[in-house]
Write an enzyme that holds these catalytic residues in place. Structure first.
Site, PDB file in Angstrom:
ATOM      1  N   LYS A   9       0.828  -1.204   0.000  1.00 51.94           N
ATOM      2  CA  LYS A   9       0.000   0.000   0.000  1.00 51.94           C
ATOM      3  C   LYS A   9       0.869   1.263   0.000  1.00 51.94           C
ATOM      4  CE  LYS A   9      -3.835  -2.333   2.399  1.00 51.94           C
ATOM      5  NZ  LYS A   9      -4.814  -2.258   3.494  1.00 51.94           N
ATOM      6  N   TYR A  49     -11.979  -2.865  -3.225  1.00 55.85           N
ATOM      7  CA  TYR A  49     -12.576  -2.900  -1.888  1.00 55.85           C
ATOM      8  C   TYR A  49     -14.106  -2.870  -1.910  1.00 55.85           C
ATOM      9  CZ  TYR A  49      -7.927  -2.447   0.135  1.00 55.85           C
ATOM     10  OH  TYR A  49      -6.623  -2.683   0.518  1.00 55.85           O
ATOM     11  N   ASN A 112      -1.844  -0.092   7.064  1.00 54.87           N
ATOM     12  CA  ASN A 112      -1.306  -1.395   7.485  1.00 54.87           C
ATOM     13  C   ASN A 112      -0.456  -2.050   6.408  1.00 54.87           C
ATOM     14  OD1 ASN A 112      -3.317  -2.069   5.764  1.00 54.87           O
ATOM     15  ND2 ASN A 112      -4.493  -3.299   7.208  1.00 54.87           N
ATOM     16  N   HIS A 115      -1.754  -5.562   1.388  1.00 51.97           N
ATOM     17  CA  HIS A 115      -3.021  -6.266   1.163  1.00 51.97           C
ATOM     18  C   HIS A 115      -2.712  -7.655   0.630  1.00 51.97           C
ATOM     19  CE1 HIS A 115      -7.068  -7.121  -0.485  1.00 51.97           C
ATOM     20  NE2 HIS A 115      -6.405  -7.622  -1.510  1.00 51.97           N
ATOM     21  N   GLU A 126      -9.712 -10.175  -7.775  1.00 43.41           N
ATOM     22  CA  GLU A 126      -8.865  -8.993  -7.604  1.00 43.41           C
ATOM     23  C   GLU A 126      -7.749  -8.887  -8.650  1.00 43.41           C
ATOM     24  OE1 GLU A 126      -7.636  -9.422  -3.507  1.00 43.41           O
ATOM     25  OE2 GLU A 126      -9.666  -9.027  -2.763  1.00 43.41           O
TER      26      GLU A 126
HETATM   27  P1  IDP Z   1      -7.629  -7.103   5.529  1.00 39.77           P
HETATM   28  O1  IDP Z   1      -6.821  -6.098   4.741  1.00 39.77           O
HETATM   29  O2  IDP Z   1      -6.832  -7.683   6.660  1.00 39.77           O
HETATM   30  O3  IDP Z   1      -8.255  -8.163   4.668  1.00 39.77           O
HETATM   31  P2  IDP Z   1     -10.273  -5.898   5.757  1.00 39.77           P
HETATM   32  O4  IDP Z   1     -11.189  -6.087   6.912  1.00 39.77           O
HETATM   33  O5  IDP Z   1     -10.623  -6.589   4.472  1.00 39.77           O
HETATM   34  O6  IDP Z   1      -8.800  -6.298   6.248  1.00 39.77           O
HETATM   35  O7  IDP Z   1     -10.172  -4.339   5.496  1.00 39.77           O
HETATM   36  C1  IDP Z   1      -9.580  -3.827   4.318  1.00 39.77           C
HETATM   37  C2  IDP Z   1      -8.696  -2.667   4.688  1.00 39.77           C
HETATM   38  O8  IDP Z   1      -9.512  -1.591   5.175  1.00 39.77           O
HETATM   39  C3  IDP Z   1      -7.718  -2.942   5.831  1.00 39.77           C
HETATM   40  O9  IDP Z   1      -6.533  -3.579   5.394  1.00 39.77           O
HETATM   41  C4  IDP Z   1      -7.473  -1.540   6.372  1.00 39.77           C
HETATM   42  O10 IDP Z   1      -6.528  -0.836   5.554  1.00 39.77           O
HETATM   43  C5  IDP Z   1      -8.841  -0.884   6.197  1.00 39.77           C
HETATM   44  N1  IDP Z   1      -9.665  -0.964   7.427  1.00 39.77           N
HETATM   45  C6  IDP Z   1     -10.409  -2.022   7.823  1.00 39.77           C
HETATM   46  N2  IDP Z   1     -11.057  -1.766   8.974  1.00 39.77           N
HETATM   47  C7  IDP Z   1     -10.706  -0.491   9.317  1.00 39.77           C
HETATM   48  C8  IDP Z   1     -11.041   0.372  10.416  1.00 39.77           C
HETATM   49  O11 IDP Z   1     -11.807   0.010  11.328  1.00 39.77           O
HETATM   50  N3  IDP Z   1     -10.467   1.605  10.416  1.00 39.77           N
HETATM   51  C9  IDP Z   1      -9.626   2.027   9.430  1.00 39.77           C
HETATM   52  N4  IDP Z   1      -9.297   1.258   8.377  1.00 39.77           N
HETATM   53  C10 IDP Z   1      -9.810   0.006   8.322  1.00 39.77           C
HETATM   54 MG    MG Z   2      -9.823  -8.101   3.296  1.00 38.52          MG
END
Ligand code: IDP
Ligand code: MG
Length: 154
Positions: A9, A49, A112, A115, A126
């Protein structure tokens, strides 16, 4: 063989962690079949997303992933979805275990670093958002027979 989608990212690229993250992926034994640095469009971000559309973080997430360059890659091997997800760690940096990419390099929820598709079906959805079929390179690493046992190689 399973193919999964991975993206470093904008925070990972801005913090110049691409090399360190790729090193972990390669050292694990995973093999790259596509790799490029792009600035993704808003349409690509929304599509990637789309399962999160309507959630409170969706718009912020779309802004974040379009805010700078990202590295997109395809990874081939056995169990690649699971192996890559384990390597990434839990979604939020403050919860991810040390030893994982998110656990070692991040403290944020949204920022984070990386992905990874969460299932083979998600990977199949994807990958075409970012790669044309002719962008995948099929090849056999020289050490394949030492990374996997024979039944795992097909
Ligand atoms: P993942 O990336 O571990 O699969 P997902 O739940 O699919 O997690 O969420 C996609 C992305 O959305 C996350 O990697 C993160 O960057 C963002 N995200 C998810 N939940 C939150 C939140 O509660 N606050 C801010 N960003 C979030
Ligand atoms: Mg996810």
């Amino acid at each position: 063989m399973e193919r999964t989608f991975c993206m470093i990212k904008p925070d990972g690229v801005q913090r110049r962690l691409v090399g360190k993250i790729l090193k972990r992926i390669e050292e694990k034994g995973l093999r790259l079949s596509a790799l490029k640095l792009i600035r993704m469009t808003e349409a690509q971000a929304r599509e990637l997303y789309s399962v999160h559309e309507g959630k409170p973080f969706y718009e912020t997430l779309v802004k974040f992933v379009t805010s700078g360059p990202v590295a997109v890659l395809a990874i081939d091997g056995a169990y690649t979805v699971k192996v890559l997800r384990n390597l990434l760690g839990a979604t939020f940096g403050q919860e991810a275990q040390p030893g994982t990419v998110r656990g070692d390099y991040g403290c944020s929820k949204g920022f984070n670093l990386i992905h990874g598709s969460d299932s083979p079906e998600a990977a199949r959805r994807e990958l075409p958002i970012f790669f044309r079929p002719d962008e995948f390179v099929e090849w056999t690493p020289a050490d394949l027979s030492w990374v996997y046992e024979e039944p795992e190689r097909s």
